[in-house]
Structures are given as structure tokens and as C-alpha cells.
Write an enzyme that holds these catalytic residues in place. Sequence first.
Site, PDB file in Angstrom:
ATOM      1  N   TYR A  58       0.835  -1.198   0.000  1.00  0.00           N
ATOM      2  CA  TYR A  58       0.000   0.000   0.000  1.00  0.00           C
ATOM      3  C   TYR A  58       0.874   1.254   0.000  1.00  0.00           C
ATOM      4  CZ  TYR A  58      -3.879  -3.147   1.022  1.00  0.00           C
ATOM      5  OH  TYR A  58      -4.811  -4.147   0.947  1.00  0.00           O
TER       6      TYR A  58
ATOM      7  N   GLU B 146      -2.016 -16.386 -10.186  1.00  0.00           N
ATOM      8  CA  GLU B 146      -1.053 -15.611 -10.944  1.00  0.00           C
ATOM      9  C   GLU B 146       0.380 -16.061 -10.656  1.00  0.00           C
ATOM     10  OE1 GLU B 146      -1.660 -11.431 -10.514  1.00  0.00           O
ATOM     11  OE2 GLU B 146      -3.710 -11.496 -11.284  1.00  0.00           O
TER      12      GLU B 146
ATOM     13  N   ASN C 137     -12.488  -0.061  -4.835  1.00  0.00           N
ATOM     14  CA  ASN C 137     -12.256  -0.201  -6.272  1.00  0.00           C
ATOM     15  C   ASN C 137     -13.521  -0.731  -6.956  1.00  0.00           C
ATOM     16  OD1 ASN C 137     -11.312  -0.799  -8.831  1.00  0.00           O
ATOM     17  ND2 ASN C 137      -9.959  -2.455  -8.176  1.00  0.00           N
TER      18      ASN C 137
ATOM     19  N   CYS D  70      -6.472  -4.663  -7.741  1.00  0.00           N
ATOM     20  CA  CYS D  70      -6.209  -4.306  -6.351  1.00  0.00           C
ATOM     21  C   CYS D  70      -5.803  -5.525  -5.525  1.00  0.00           C
ATOM     22  CB  CYS D  70      -7.407  -3.589  -5.727  1.00  0.00           C
ATOM     23  SG  CYS D  70      -8.964  -4.485  -5.838  1.00  0.00           S
ATOM     24  N   HIS D  71      -6.075  -6.734  -6.042  1.00  0.00           N
ATOM     25  CA  HIS D  71      -5.653  -7.943  -5.317  1.00  0.00           C
ATOM     26  C   HIS D  71      -4.134  -8.066  -5.265  1.00  0.00           C
ATOM     27  CE1 HIS D  71      -5.931  -9.174  -9.575  1.00  0.00           C
ATOM     28  NE2 HIS D  71      -4.938 -10.010  -9.297  1.00  0.00           N
TER      29      HIS D  71
END
Length: 203
Positions: free
Chosen positions: A137, A195, A160, A168-169
Amino acid sequence: MSDVFAGLPADDPDTMARLRTRLAARAGHEDLLDVAYRTLDTPAGTLLLAATGLGLVRIAYAVQDHDAALQQLADLVSPRVLHAPGRLDEAARQIDAYFARRRTGFDLPLDRRLSKGFRRDVLTRLLDIPYGGTSSYAQVAAAAGRPRAFRAAGTACATNPLPLVVPCHRVVRSDGAAGSYAGGEPAKHLLLDLESAAAGPAG
């Protein structure tokens, strides 16, 4: 538009679905459809997808309450919101491909009107975080021009309107913990694991 009801017997079990299809087609033809929406089943749960003529405007997880998300769109964008899944076929295809590990990014027009000011700056920076990578962040706040505003960056991620597509993940706590997520922590872990596995080892 009363003639859209013609030929639809009240006892037909498919009446509502057929009616929605006719309404969406007529609304689109007469330029009366401002927000189209559909749902999409994914490994992270059922997503609500909504789009305007400018592009994808809202993605909501089931835990965010789809009805509340639709009401937000009616309040902030237009009350002319209709179930028109065909308008979101391409978004659905790309999201399906993402979960199947055939796509690492999205090529979709976005309508960003639901984000303003610093929150919008933060969300824009999220698109720079690579697939399989993460940022804290604090790093995102610094990239958006306000290094001390890491709490505000967290709020931007939490609110979001386009999670998944605006990733945002990929924003985690400074200690490496995943942290909270609008779709729930299990969904965030699922996306990060998907991912990470698809990206493979660094180097």
C-alpha cells in the site's frame, strides 16, 4: 415498449428470461439502455459485470451484494439499468480466459466515473503492477504521488469499482501478508496463487 409483452403467456416458465431479452434488445435499439449487466460464474465466485457505452463500469463479487451494486449504478450513473448479457460477452470471455490461465491482462474499455481524485490516481497505478507481482500500500501511495497516504491507498483499493480487471488484489501489506480484499480474503489468495503459479519462478 408495451409490445415487448406480446406473445408471452403468463404461465410460461421462461417468460421472465424472454421478457428481459426483449426489453434489453428494444432498449438498445431505441437508445434507452445506459447500463447493461450480467453475472458470470468464476472460481472466485459469481461476479456481477456492468458496462456503459464508455466501457466496463462495475465488477462486484457476491459478497459485495449484487443488488446493492446495481442500486449504486442506478443512483450514480443512470436508472436505466437492464440485464443485457450480450453487451458484456467480451468482458466475460476475457475473464474466463484469465481464470483458465490463458490471459495475463485485460484489453477492455473502462468507464472510470465511479472513482475520483486520489482514489482514481491510486487505481490507475494498480495497472502498472505486473501479473504475478505485488506492491505494498505504501508503494502504491508513493507511485500515486502521496507517499504518506498509505491508508488512503488502502481505502482506494477497498472501494475499487473494477476489482480483478483493475488489480487491487496485487496490493499487499508491507509485511507481505495478503491483507483484506473487497471480494473476501479467500478470493484474494485464489487470485494471487493463480497468478503466481502461472507466472512461474522469477529469473
